[in-house]
Design a protein around this motif. Structure first.
Motif, PDB file in Angstrom:
ATOM      1  N   THR A   5       0.849  -1.185   0.000  1.00 48.05           N
ATOM      2  CA  THR A   5       0.000   0.000   0.000  1.00 48.05           C
ATOM      3  C   THR A   5       0.886   1.237   0.000  1.00 48.05           C
ATOM      4  N   VAL A   6       0.560   2.211  -0.841  1.00 48.06           N
ATOM      5  CA  VAL A   6       1.317   3.463  -0.897  1.00 48.06           C
ATOM      6  C   VAL A   6       1.010   4.271   0.365  1.00 48.06           C
ATOM      7  N   PHE A  24       9.175   8.782  -6.566  1.00 44.04           N
ATOM      8  CA  PHE A  24       9.576   7.845  -5.527  1.00 44.04           C
ATOM      9  C   PHE A  24       8.465   7.835  -4.483  1.00 44.04           C
ATOM     10  N   LEU A  25       7.952   6.650  -4.180  1.00 47.74           N
ATOM     11  CA  LEU A  25       6.873   6.515  -3.210  1.00 47.74           C
ATOM     12  C   LEU A  25       7.286   5.587  -2.082  1.00 47.74           C
ATOM     13  N   GLU A  26       6.797   5.878  -0.890  1.00 46.15           N
ATOM     14  CA  GLU A  26       6.989   4.984   0.242  1.00 46.15           C
ATOM     15  C   GLU A  26       5.825   4.001   0.234  1.00 46.15           C
ATOM     16  N   VAL A  27       6.131   2.717   0.318  1.00 46.92           N
ATOM     17  CA  VAL A  27       5.095   1.691   0.330  1.00 46.92           C
ATOM     18  C   VAL A  27       5.296   0.775   1.531  1.00 46.92           C
ATOM     19  N   SER A  44       0.614   6.274  -9.194  1.00 46.57           N
ATOM     20  CA  SER A  44      -0.133   5.734  -8.049  1.00 46.57           C
ATOM     21  C   SER A  44      -0.331   6.806  -6.981  1.00 46.57           C
ATOM     22  N   GLY A  45      -1.413   6.669  -6.214  1.00 47.31           N
ATOM     23  CA  GLY A  45      -1.737   7.651  -5.196  1.00 47.31           C
ATOM     24  C   GLY A  45      -1.697   7.069  -3.796  1.00 47.31           C
ATOM     25  N   LEU A  46      -1.747   7.954  -2.813  1.00 52.06           N
ATOM     26  CA  LEU A  46      -1.752   7.538  -1.412  1.00 52.06           C
ATOM     27  C   LEU A  46      -2.912   6.596  -1.131  1.00 52.06           C
ATOM     28  N   GLY A  47      -2.637   5.525  -0.393  1.00 53.34           N
ATOM     29  CA  GLY A  47      -3.652   4.561  -0.032  1.00 53.34           C
ATOM     30  C   GLY A  47      -3.916   3.505  -1.090  1.00 53.34           C
TER      31      GLY A  47
END
Length: 86
Positions: A5-6, A24-27, A44-47
């Protein structure tokens, strides 16, 4: 592959040459309290639930000399049809 999950964005004002447009995303991998940073070219988005590839599989996606990226978001996980009915 890892389902995750992002959970956040990582802001990088400078990047190496050859890195395509993306973020760069934290997952957070499912069933884990750990976090990792993955490169996202899908927007991609948060959640959002995503699929993450790691290691040489992630690096080989990039054309030419692969950049030092070892986690890549390669898909978006749609909601299960049974979850939508509830």
């Amino acid at each position: 592959m890892i389902a995750a999950t992002v959970t956040g964005h990582v802001w990088a004002t400078r990047r190496i040459d050859g890195l395509p447009p993306g973020a760069f995303l934290e997952v957070q991998p499912d069933g884990s309290g750990s976090h990792l940073i993955a490169f996202d070219v899908l927007g991609s988005g948060l959640g959002e639930r995503v699929l993450v590839a790691q290691g040489s599989v992630a690096a080989s996606w990039f054309p030419g000399t692969p950049p030092p990226v070892d986690a890549l978001i390669i898909g978006s996980i749609d909601a299960d049809s049974t979850e939508q009915q509830q």
